[in-house]
Design an enzyme around this catalytic site. Structure first.
Site, PDB file in Angstrom:
ATOM      1  N   TYR A   1       9.757   5.527  -1.829  1.00 44.22           N
ATOM      2  CA  TYR A   1      10.154   4.104  -1.524  1.00 44.22           C
ATOM      3  C   TYR A   1      12.493   5.074  -1.238  1.00 44.22           C
ATOM      4  CZ  TYR A   1       6.434   1.057  -1.551  1.00 44.22           C
ATOM      5  OH  TYR A   1       5.787   0.071  -0.997  1.00 44.22           O
TER       6      TYR A   1
ATOM      7  N   SER B   1      -4.243   2.197  -2.663  1.00 44.04           N
ATOM      8  CA  SER B   1      -3.863   1.200  -1.771  1.00 44.04           C
ATOM      9  C   SER B   1      -3.979   2.025  -0.243  1.00 44.04           C
ATOM     10  CB  SER B   1      -2.287   1.257  -1.914  1.00 44.04           C
ATOM     11  OG  SER B   1      -1.370   0.779  -0.680  1.00 44.04           O
TER      12      SER B   1
ATOM     13  N   GLN C   1      -4.054  -2.793  -2.902  1.00 41.71           N
ATOM     14  CA  GLN C   1      -2.881  -2.825  -2.496  1.00 41.71           C
ATOM     15  C   GLN C   1      -3.140  -2.899  -1.086  1.00 41.71           C
ATOM     16  OE1 GLN C   1       1.397  -2.337  -1.953  1.00 41.71           O
ATOM     17  NE2 GLN C   1       0.623  -2.634  -4.333  1.00 41.71           N
TER      18      GLN C   1
ATOM     19  N   SER D   1       3.908  -6.987   2.231  1.00 40.21           N
ATOM     20  CA  SER D   1       4.510  -7.654   3.560  1.00 40.21           C
ATOM     21  C   SER D   1       3.144  -8.861   3.655  1.00 40.21           C
ATOM     22  CB  SER D   1       4.140  -6.734   4.670  1.00 40.21           C
ATOM     23  OG  SER D   1       4.722  -7.494   5.117  1.00 40.21           O
TER      24      SER D   1
ATOM     25  N   ALA E   1       4.899 -10.578   7.025  1.00 43.76           N
ATOM     26  CA  ALA E   1       4.565  -9.677   8.038  1.00 43.76           C
ATOM     27  C   ALA E   1       5.747  -9.641   8.178  1.00 43.76           C
ATOM     28  CB  ALA E   1       4.011 -10.276   9.587  1.00 43.76           C
TER      29      ALA E   1
ATOM     30  N   LYS F   1      10.757 -18.748  11.726  1.00 46.43           N
ATOM     31  CA  LYS F   1      12.131 -18.454  11.938  1.00 46.43           C
ATOM     32  C   LYS F   1      11.564 -17.609  12.935  1.00 46.43           C
ATOM     33  CE  LYS F   1      14.110 -16.418   7.463  1.00 46.43           C
ATOM     34  NZ  LYS F   1      15.116 -15.223   6.469  1.00 46.43           N
TER      35      LYS F   1
ATOM     36  N   GLY G   1       9.124  -9.379  -1.470  1.00 44.03           N
ATOM     37  CA  GLY G   1      11.059  -8.658  -1.134  1.00 44.03           C
ATOM     38  C   GLY G   1      11.326  -9.554  -0.959  1.00 44.03           C
TER      39      GLY G   1
ATOM     40  N   GLN H   1      16.029 -15.479  -0.694  1.00 46.82           N
ATOM     41  CA  GLN H   1      15.358 -15.398  -0.790  1.00 46.82           C
ATOM     42  C   GLN H   1      14.111 -15.119  -1.731  1.00 46.82           C
ATOM     43  OE1 GLN H   1      15.336 -11.936   1.963  1.00 46.82           O
ATOM     44  NE2 GLN H   1      16.088 -13.223   4.123  1.00 46.82           N
TER      45      GLN H   1
END
Length: 347
Positions: free
Chosen positions: A59, A155, A181, A210, A213, A220, A286, A292
């Site tokens: 990352y 993962s 994961q 995620s 997604a 939204k 996240g 958020q």
């Protein structure tokens, strides 16, 4: 906050985990979180009971780990810290993959970036297609024996990859994976074909990346409406891929309808659905800001009714593929309770 055992281990992790993919990124639709903002977000999550923080060496080319480590100064003992290894971290031929060389050298680098003496959960970040499984598991065994790592996970591995890893661990007498994961949402239910049953059978905790997604399941994004500017999917679908856009919009309509009736956000409904699935230990959320994060963390308190879950199951269920349709056509008493629970909506 609810805490669940991570697979076949005694480690308890919060059902809501904090993801750090935005830490140190260049400004884009995913978000770019500075050290100052990261400290605020981590403090917020810890105050709300989150004890699992997930990052990866890849990352922001290591910057996410650096910011996470700096932001956790004085709080390291309060969290379960997870990171990953596999993707490229340099131009050299050995700067990627799951060789013993790369796994061990990158673990040492992650420890420095995270400013810690140990990593609680070290995850092999996708299969590399080249390294023998015995070499991978022996390298992870070395890290655990050396005290650098306490638990190991995988993962984005397939079912047969996972079974090779577990078989090698048993054969070599080393540590086994306690978790995997994966991507698993009300829209992306492919994990129910093999990955969820393997987790239930072999005692692996499921950590979901995620789980919204990339924002597509927040409500939204609606059929016939312009995509919100400044979001990850403002122009097109990137990751995760959406193969049936109309099905996605059908699912979102049900999410929005339930959210309005319960006076909660669509994000909370989507997260609550995933948290209620068999085998799921924690969802990794996240955010670009504290607002958020606060909204997502509230999903831990939302319990969907059986009717609400059924509506979401009905609009999102996938067709059975071979050999599952063959099993489903067989006598139901030949299936285990876990298999029946997974296949039930399709029978």
């Amino acid at each position: 906050m609810e805490y669940r055992l991570l697979g076949r281990s005694g480690l308890k992790v919060s059902t809501m985990a904090m993801g750090t993919m935005t830490f140190g990124r260049r400004k884009d639709a995913v978000g770019s979180t500075s050290l100052k903002e990261a400290r605020k977000q981590i403090d917020l999550c810890i105050d709300r009971g989150v004890n699992l923080i997930d990052t990866a060496n890849a990352y922001s080319a290591g910057r996410s780990e650096e910011i996470t480590g700096a932001a956790l100064k004085g709080k390291r003992a309060d969290v379960i810290l997870a990171t990953k290894v596999r993707f490229g971290m340099g131009p050299g031929p050995n700067d990627r993959g799951l060789s013993r060389h790369h796994i061990i050298s990158q673990c040492e680098a992650s420890l420095k970036r995270l400013q810690t003496d140990w990593i609680d959960l070290y995850q092999v970040h996708q299969w590399d297609g080249q390294t023998p499984i015995d070499e991978i598991m022996a390298a992870l065994d070395y890290l655990v024996s050396a005290g650098m790592v306490r638990y190991i996970g995988c993962s984005n591995w397939s079912g047969w990859h996972i079974m090779k890893g577990l078989g090698a661990a048993e054969r070599l007498g080393g540590p086994r994976f306690v978790s995997q994961q994966i991507h698993y949402t009300v829209e992306a239910r492919e994990a129910e074909y093999e990955l969820v049953p393997i987790s239930l059978s072999e005692g692996l905790g499921i950590l979901v990346w995620s789980p919204l997604a990339g924002g597509l399941l927040t409500g939204k994004f609606r059929r016939g409406k312009k995509r919100p500017a400044g979001t990850r999917h403002a122009k097109d679908w990137r990751e995760p891929p959406i193969r049936d856009t109309e099905r996605l919009y059908d699912i979102v309509e049900v999410i929005v309808d339930i959210a309005k009736a319960r006076k909660v956000s669509g994000a909370q409904v989507a997260l609550a659905w995933t948290l209620g699935r068999l085998g799921v230990t924690s969802v990794i959320v996240g955010g670009r800001n504290e607002e958020q994060f606060s909204d997502s963390l509230a999903a831990d308190e939302l319990k969907l009714t059986e009717d609400e879950r059924q509506r979401l199951d009905d609009v999102s269920k996938l067709p059975l593929i071979y050999p599952y349709w063959h099993q489903a056509m067989a006598a139901g008493d030949r299936l285990s309770d876990a298999d029946m629970a997974l296949l039930g909506p399709y029978l």
